[in-house]
Design an enzyme around this catalytic site. Structure first.
Site, PDB file in Angstrom:
ATOM      1  N   ASP A   1      -0.814  -9.909   8.405  1.00  0.00           N
ATOM      2  CA  ASP A   1      -0.679  -9.198   7.133  1.00  0.00           C
ATOM      3  C   ASP A   1       0.426  -8.162   7.318  1.00  0.00           C
ATOM      4  O   ASP A   1       0.264  -6.991   6.995  1.00  0.00           O
ATOM      5  CB  ASP A   1      -1.998  -8.530   6.740  1.00  0.00           C
ATOM      6  CG  ASP A   1      -2.016  -8.074   5.282  1.00  0.00           C
ATOM      7  OD1 ASP A   1      -0.999  -8.317   4.572  1.00  0.00           O
ATOM      8  OD2 ASP A   1      -3.014  -7.474   4.844  1.00  0.00           O
TER       9      ASP A   1
ATOM     10  N   TYR B   1       0.025 -17.619  -3.260  1.00  0.00           N
ATOM     11  CA  TYR B   1      -0.582 -18.115  -2.026  1.00  0.00           C
ATOM     12  C   TYR B   1      -0.240 -19.603  -1.923  1.00  0.00           C
ATOM     13  O   TYR B   1      -0.700 -20.411  -2.737  1.00  0.00           O
ATOM     14  CB  TYR B   1      -2.091 -17.976  -2.062  1.00  0.00           C
ATOM     15  CG  TYR B   1      -2.642 -16.573  -2.004  1.00  0.00           C
ATOM     16  CD1 TYR B   1      -3.468 -16.182  -0.942  1.00  0.00           C
ATOM     17  CD2 TYR B   1      -2.395 -15.641  -3.014  1.00  0.00           C
ATOM     18  CE1 TYR B   1      -4.018 -14.909  -0.882  1.00  0.00           C
ATOM     19  CE2 TYR B   1      -2.934 -14.363  -2.966  1.00  0.00           C
ATOM     20  CZ  TYR B   1      -3.750 -14.004  -1.896  1.00  0.00           C
ATOM     21  OH  TYR B   1      -4.281 -12.744  -1.851  1.00  0.00           O
TER      22      TYR B   1
ATOM     23  N   GLU C   1       5.662 -12.540   0.791  1.00  0.00           N
ATOM     24  CA  GLU C   1       5.957 -11.512  -0.205  1.00  0.00           C
ATOM     25  C   GLU C   1       7.282 -10.823   0.142  1.00  0.00           C
ATOM     26  O   GLU C   1       7.317  -9.885   0.930  1.00  0.00           O
ATOM     27  CB  GLU C   1       4.818 -10.498  -0.254  1.00  0.00           C
ATOM     28  CG  GLU C   1       3.449 -11.119  -0.508  1.00  0.00           C
ATOM     29  CD  GLU C   1       2.322 -10.175  -0.139  1.00  0.00           C
ATOM     30  OE1 GLU C   1       2.328  -9.016  -0.611  1.00  0.00           O
ATOM     31  OE2 GLU C   1       1.433 -10.580   0.638  1.00  0.00           O
TER      32      GLU C   1
ATOM     33  N   ARG D   1       0.825  -1.214   0.000  1.00  0.00           N
ATOM     34  CA  ARG D   1       0.000   0.000   0.000  1.00  0.00           C
ATOM     35  C   ARG D   1       0.855   1.259   0.000  1.00  0.00           C
ATOM     36  O   ARG D   1       1.913   1.301   0.615  1.00  0.00           O
ATOM     37  CB  ARG D   1      -0.919  -0.003   1.225  1.00  0.00           C
ATOM     38  CG  ARG D   1      -1.908  -1.160   1.224  1.00  0.00           C
ATOM     39  CD  ARG D   1      -2.643  -1.305   2.548  1.00  0.00           C
ATOM     40  NE  ARG D   1      -3.604  -2.400   2.463  1.00  0.00           N
ATOM     41  CZ  ARG D   1      -3.301  -3.681   2.707  1.00  0.00           C
ATOM     42  NH1 ARG D   1      -2.070  -4.005   3.081  1.00  0.00           N
ATOM     43  NH2 ARG D   1      -4.224  -4.616   2.585  1.00  0.00           N
TER      44      ARG D   1
ATOM     45  N   HIS E   1      -0.581  -2.431  -4.586  1.00  0.00           N
ATOM     46  CA  HIS E   1       0.038  -3.345  -5.561  1.00  0.00           C
ATOM     47  C   HIS E   1       0.076  -2.794  -6.984  1.00  0.00           C
ATOM     48  O   HIS E   1      -0.170  -3.505  -7.952  1.00  0.00           O
ATOM     49  CB  HIS E   1      -0.689  -4.689  -5.549  1.00  0.00           C
ATOM     50  CG  HIS E   1      -0.504  -5.494  -4.302  1.00  0.00           C
ATOM     51  ND1 HIS E   1       0.633  -5.441  -3.533  1.00  0.00           N
ATOM     52  CD2 HIS E   1      -1.332  -6.390  -3.689  1.00  0.00           C
ATOM     53  CE1 HIS E   1       0.507  -6.262  -2.501  1.00  0.00           C
ATOM     54  NE2 HIS E   1      -0.663  -6.840  -2.571  1.00  0.00           N
TER      55      HIS E   1
ATOM     56  N   HIS F   1       3.188 -12.728  -5.673  1.00  0.00           N
ATOM     57  CA  HIS F   1       2.095 -12.809  -4.701  1.00  0.00           C
ATOM     58  C   HIS F   1       1.443 -14.197  -4.701  1.00  0.00           C
ATOM     59  O   HIS F   1       0.216 -14.304  -4.660  1.00  0.00           O
ATOM     60  CB  HIS F   1       1.055 -11.728  -5.005  1.00  0.00           C
ATOM     61  CG  HIS F   1       0.282 -11.255  -3.820  1.00  0.00           C
ATOM     62  ND1 HIS F   1      -0.643 -12.037  -3.166  1.00  0.00           N
ATOM     63  CD2 HIS F   1       0.303 -10.074  -3.156  1.00  0.00           C
ATOM     64  CE1 HIS F   1      -1.180 -11.360  -2.176  1.00  0.00           C
ATOM     65  NE2 HIS F   1      -0.615 -10.162  -2.135  1.00  0.00           N
TER      66      HIS F   1
END
Length: 350
Positions: free
Chosen positions: A252, A181, A313, A80, A105, A179
């Protein structure tokens, strides 16, 4: 090693291709030239059963409609940027706001949503996919024309190396990451709450209510953020720690790594025996435990829900442009941007 490609869909009348590489051990990497998206990573468990360990879709339409950056390279700037704005060399820049009041992003049409050119390099022990993209001056509000190259090197050691390179014709911001997962249970048989994570990090970065860094570094000692002796992902969602609660019961957060390129991150699923070692040249890693994955769609037949994956990340700290004591992501004319992250898959014995 085997390499193949097929048409996966179309974007603006142009074909999107999926590239698939298989090594002699049966491990498979599949990825797209759209967003450099890793669609599949198929690896064995301790019984020799090969299954996919990343979240993804089988159609381009699903990626465009549902994907929260599954497997994509994000940029120009990962994470961000507060208020979607920054000042650089005395000039003010406004970026599109695609997450409430902030830029996330690279914006709605960042690197994760464009077609890249691809060059395939086949060698005896590895195959490389060189993805290149020219981001024009002013794209997504960023200054400078940036030439970007992302190279996926997949080899016979069950390793995926990702190299990120960029140059610019004027000062700008660049902070790239993948990114993906991960879910080591295989084919999403279970969520990741019982995965065990090791992180060689003494400090993490505090977040505010908008999930932006406050600028404060917090010590992990005595908190659910201490992964130095390994702990289960579930410890975060179960925790009453304000930072765990803030992000939707989980993680996060950016963690500042104590060392680089020395097995500083390790993710393990004891049930399957699969383990993933991550090494990086980057100073930090954002740990995201899929706390806020929206429901209402399927991921290859499995209903979406929180904690189905975990993101690692590797990058410079998010929103560093607003925190001068963070490692900066400013790229000047004449400078070369280069970072490297390694993902190595292993199997643990019982």
């Amino acid at each position: 090693m085997k390499v193949s490609q097929e048409v996966f869909g179309q974007v603006d009348g142009k074909p999107v291709h999926q590239f698939t590489i298989e090594n002699e051990h049966g491990m498979v990497l599949s990825c797209l030239d759209y967003g450099c998206i890793i669609t599949k990573l198929i690896v064995p468990d301790r019984k020799g059963i090969f299954e996919n360990v990343v979240l993804g879709f089988d159609t381009l339409e699903e990626y465009q409609k549902y994907s929260p950056y599954f497997g994509a390279v994000v940029g120009r700037v990962a994470g961000r940027i507060a208020n979607g704005a920054f000042e650089l060399d005395g000039e003010n820049y406004q970026l599109p706001k695609n997450e409430k009041n902030n830029h996330l992003h690279g914006g709605p049409h960042g690197f994760s949503h464009v077609l890249w050119d691809v060059n395939i390099i086949e060698e005896q022990e590895s195959v490389s996919l060189e993805f290149t993209y020219r981001s024009p001056d002013g794209e997504a509000g960023y200054p400078g024309t940036v030439d970007v190259k992302v190279t996926y090197i997949f080899n016979e050691k069950n390793e995926l190396h990702i190299h990120y390179d960029a140059t610019t014709d004027q000062t700008t911001l660049v902070n790239l990451t993948n990114h993906s997962y991960f879910n080591l249970s295989g084919n999403l048989k279970r969520d990741v709450l019982n995965h065990t994570l090791f992180l060689d990090s003494d400090q993490f970065i505090e977040l505010n209510d908008e999930l932006l860094p406050t600028g404060q570094r917090l010590n992990v000692e005595g908190t659910p953020f201490d992964f130095r002796a390994s702990r289960k992902i579930a410890d975060g969602p179960k925790s009453s720690h304000p930072q765990n609660q803030l992000v939707g019961k989980g993680y996060d957060h950016p963690f500042l790594l104590n060392k680089q390129q020395s097995e500083e991150i390790k993710l393990t699923d004891e049930a399957s025996g699969r383990a993933l070692i991550v090494e990086t040249s980057e100073p930090s890693v954002v740990l995201y435990t899929c706390n806020q994955l929206e429901e209402g769609f399927d991921i290859r037949g499995v209903p979406s829900r929180p904690y189905l994956g975990v993101c690692l990340e590797t990058q410079s700290p998010p929103d560093s442009i607003h925190h001068s004591h963070f490692q900066q992501c400013i790229l000047e004319k004449g400078q070369d941007y280069h970072t490297h992250t390694l993902f190595k898959f292993m199997v643990k014995d019982e």
